[in-house]
Design an enzyme around this catalytic site. Structure first.
Site, PDB file in Angstrom:
ATOM      1  N   LYS A  55       0.832  -1.210   0.000  1.00 60.47           N
ATOM      2  CA  LYS A  55       0.000   0.000   0.000  1.00 60.47           C
ATOM      3  C   LYS A  55       0.866   1.261   0.000  1.00 60.47           C
ATOM      4  O   LYS A  55       0.615   2.202  -0.764  1.00 60.47           O
ATOM      5  CB  LYS A  55      -0.924  -0.013   1.220  1.00 60.47           C
ATOM      6  CG  LYS A  55      -1.992  -1.099   1.160  1.00 60.47           C
ATOM      7  CD  LYS A  55      -2.810  -1.150   2.434  1.00 60.47           C
ATOM      8  CE  LYS A  55      -3.874  -2.229   2.362  1.00 60.47           C
ATOM      9  NZ  LYS A  55      -4.708  -2.271   3.588  1.00 60.47           N
ATOM     10  N   CYS A  72      -0.507   0.912   6.216  1.00 58.07           N
ATOM     11  CA  CYS A  72      -0.828  -0.012   7.317  1.00 58.07           C
ATOM     12  C   CYS A  72      -1.795  -1.084   6.842  1.00 58.07           C
ATOM     13  O   CYS A  72      -2.560  -0.880   5.908  1.00 58.07           O
ATOM     14  CB  CYS A  72      -1.497   0.732   8.479  1.00 58.07           C
ATOM     15  SG  CYS A  72      -0.460   1.930   9.321  1.00 58.07           S
ATOM     16  N   ASP A  73      -1.765  -2.212   7.531  1.00 55.93           N
ATOM     17  CA  ASP A  73      -2.770  -3.241   7.305  1.00 55.93           C
ATOM     18  C   ASP A  73      -2.930  -4.050   8.588  1.00 55.93           C
ATOM     19  O   ASP A  73      -1.938  -4.324   9.276  1.00 55.93           O
ATOM     20  CB  ASP A  73      -2.375  -4.176   6.162  1.00 55.93           C
ATOM     21  CG  ASP A  73      -3.530  -5.078   5.771  1.00 55.93           C
ATOM     22  OD1 ASP A  73      -4.428  -4.583   5.064  1.00 55.93           O
ATOM     23  OD2 ASP A  73      -3.559  -6.246   6.185  1.00 55.93           O
ATOM     24  N   SER A  74      -4.154  -4.384   8.913  1.00 54.63           N
ATOM     25  CA  SER A  74      -4.434  -5.146  10.135  1.00 54.63           C
ATOM     26  C   SER A  74      -5.167  -6.442   9.821  1.00 54.63           C
ATOM     27  O   SER A  74      -6.039  -6.476   8.950  1.00 54.63           O
ATOM     28  CB  SER A  74      -5.290  -4.321  11.110  1.00 54.63           C
ATOM     29  OG  SER A  74      -4.610  -3.172  11.543  1.00 54.63           O
ATOM     30  N   GLY A 109       0.569  -4.307  10.341  1.00 52.41           N
ATOM     31  CA  GLY A 109       1.803  -3.990   9.636  1.00 52.41           C
ATOM     32  C   GLY A 109       1.898  -2.495   9.421  1.00 52.41           C
ATOM     33  O   GLY A 109       0.894  -1.838   9.139  1.00 52.41           O
TER      34      GLY A 109
END
Length: 198
Positions: A55, A72-74, A109
């Protein structure tokens, strides 16, 4: 600190934007549009790291220095199963049934790309989340609010779902989508003090 770079948030998440605003930052919001489905990995930590970097990398191509892009990624992990945002109400119900009375790990992340130096940092924060038991009626009422469909693991700590989170071990803001302490450390590693943005 003069000449601080513009912070660009490569995410459409209102929760992440709110976290950054509450610490005195005014990021430019630029969602990546990355197709998360193209990334597969059975290791949730590796997967959120890859997604956050993808991203940030995609959004970084749209800007020129000086700027820092935050991606970010969750994902939520429960019993070795990875849960992202549920695609529909039935999926959300199945996730909530697994969460009820259980504990899992919320992995987020974080990738920072400094367009001035070209440096890229990627780190993952993990928080343990402990849930109380939900009745079938409570699950249906929660799904009816629409909130579970917007969140990894089908719950929002900062929203209505917070009433079922009995406790957490680790970073609180990480569960919302962005570990503020980790973000501060990463910005510092790039040479930027967040207090300079105040």
């Amino acid at each position: 600190m003069p000449n601080l770079p513009q912070l660009i948030l490569a995410s459409a998440s209102p929760a992440r934007l709110q976290l950054l605003r509450q610490i005195g930052l005014a990021p430019l919001v630029c969602p990546s549009g990355v197709d998360e489905g193209q990334f597969q990995n059975s290791d949730p930590v590796a997967l959120v790291a890859t997604l956050a970097e993808a991203k940030a990398t995609e959004v970084a191509t749209r800007f020129t220095p000086p700027a820092v892009v935050l991606g970010c990624d969750s994902l939520f992990e429960l019993g070795g199963v990875i849960y992202g945002k549920p695609s529909d109400a039935a999926t959300a119900l199945a996730q909530l049934q697994h969460l009820s009375g259980s504990q899992g790990q919320l992995h987020t992340g974080h990738t920072l790309i400094d367009l001035t130096t070209g440096e890229t940092l990627t780190r993952v924060a993990t928080t343990q989340v402990f849930f109380s038991r939900l009745t079938s009626e409570q699950m249906q009422a929660y799904i009816h609010t629409g909130e579970p469909l917007q969140c990894a693991g089908a719950f929002a700590l900062e929203g209505k779902g917070g009433i079922w989170v009995e406790r957490i071990t680790g970073c609180h803001s990480n569960v919302i989508g962005l570990s503020l302490p980790l973000f501060r450390e990463m910005m510092s590693q790039l040479g930027y003090d967040l207090t300079g943005y105040w």
